[in-house]
Design a protein around this motif. Structure first.
Motif, short mmCIF file in Angstrom:
data_model
loop_
_atom_site.label_atom_id
_atom_site.label_comp_id
_atom_site.label_asym_id
_atom_site.label_seq_id
_atom_site.Cartn_x
_atom_site.Cartn_y
_atom_site.Cartn_z
N ARG A 268 -39.84 11.19 29.11
CA ARG A 268 -39.12 10.91 30.66
C ARG A 268 -39.81 10.02 31.43
O ARG A 268 -39.25 9.27 31.94
N TYR B 126 -32.69 7.52 28.27
CA TYR B 126 -33.58 8.63 27.44
C TYR B 126 -32.31 9.32 26.94
O TYR B 126 -31.99 10.07 27.43
N SER C 139 -39.57 6.66 30.41
CA SER C 139 -37.99 5.86 30.52
C SER C 139 -37.99 5.63 32.23
O SER C 139 -37.35 4.78 32.44
N THR D 63 -33.18 16.33 27.01
CA THR D 63 -32.94 14.91 27.53
C THR D 63 -31.79 14.67 28.09
O THR D 63 -30.74 15.67 28.15
#
Ligand code: ADP
Ligand code: ADP
Length: 233
Positions: A187, A35, A190, A209
């Motif tokens: 998030r 990510y 991912s 991130t």
């Protein structure tokens, strides 16, 4: 195996006699499930880099592998196939069709992919549940908040089970709390194995991130990978 691998990628644009060096020797590896945010000032080459990564364009020179496939010199048809099979896009302005319902908007990419009506319905509902909008399927976009519209756009990006989602300033039209919720949703996706690459000029967004790829004048100046949630705070 890295999902994305760029070796000495150069992109030049020609405008009449003038040549612009938009990307100047990019080396970059992004693994499955990463990510990352591409960050940099206006004109630094972020959009150009995302267009290449998103198989919307090819480099002037250098090598680009996406999911093990060399797309450095791919034809328009091959790029289109890569986009349809492996890539989902999310935009700042959501890009939803205002007259269609949430369900119909999410079904759209599968109509292009030739999926049967029944399977379209099933897969759209799964994607809509992932973004927690199952009680809004019959609404049209204008009946939703900005954050909900972006979640519809993310569901639409997910329905063809892409390996990668590219998001261009995905929180640009959202207030900071709603934006943080969208970043949290990325998030989670991912963590589930989908690679997420977003583009932003906003350092506060990029700070949320796990990885930042900083670009200036067409060069990567920093590509740190440090998860703020896992570090010592
Ligand atoms: P960013 O997304 O960081 O603002 P861009 O990738 O859009 O940066 O632009 C990088 C450089 O390439 C800029 O100098 C820009 O003017 C130029 N550029 C981008 N797209 C084109 C294009 N289609 N034709 C000519 N020049 C372009
Ligand atoms: P095809 O060639 O199969 O019609 P599309 O043009 O539908 O492929 O593009 C596939 C994906 O790429 C779509 O999700 C679309 O949103 C995205 N896309 C197409 N053109 C652009 C663009 N100029 N900028 C950003 N994304 C784009």
């Amino acid at each position: 195996m890295p999902l994305i691998e760029l070796i000495d990628v150069v992109k030049r644009y020609k405008i009449g006699e003038q040549e612009i060096l938009a990307l100047d020797g990019i080396d970059l590896t992004i693994d499955q499930g990463e990510y990352a945010a591409i960050i940099g000032p206006s004109g630094s080459g972020k959009s150009t880099l995302m267009h290449l990564l998103g198989c919307l364009d090819t480099p002037t020179s250098g090598t680009m592998l996406i999911d093990g496939i060399d797309v450095s010199r791919a034809s328009g048809n091959k790029l289109s196939e890569m986009r349809n099979q492996k890539i989902g896009f999310v935009f700042q302005s959501f890009n939803l069709l205002p007259k269609l319902t949430v369900l119909q908007n999410v079904e759209l990419p599968m109509i292009y992919a030739g999926v049967s009506a029944r399977e379209r319905r099933e897969r759209a509902m799964v994607a809509i549940e992932r973004v927690e909008l199952q009680n809004r399927v019959k609404n049209t976009p204008l009946q939703l908040s900005g954050g909900q519209m972006q979640r519809v756009a993310i569901a639409r990006a997910l329905v063809n089970n892409p390996r990668i989602i590219f998001a261009d300033e995905p929180t640009g039209n959202l207030d900071s709390r709603t934006g943080a919720n969208i970043l949290q949703l990325f998030r989670e996706l991912s963590t589930g194995g989908c690679t997420i690459v977003l583009v932003t000029h906003d350092a506060k967004i990029a700070a949320q991130t796990p990885r930042r790829i900083e670009i200036r004048d067409g060069k990567i100046v920093d590509s740190e990978s440090m998860d703020p949630l896992l570090s010592g705070q």
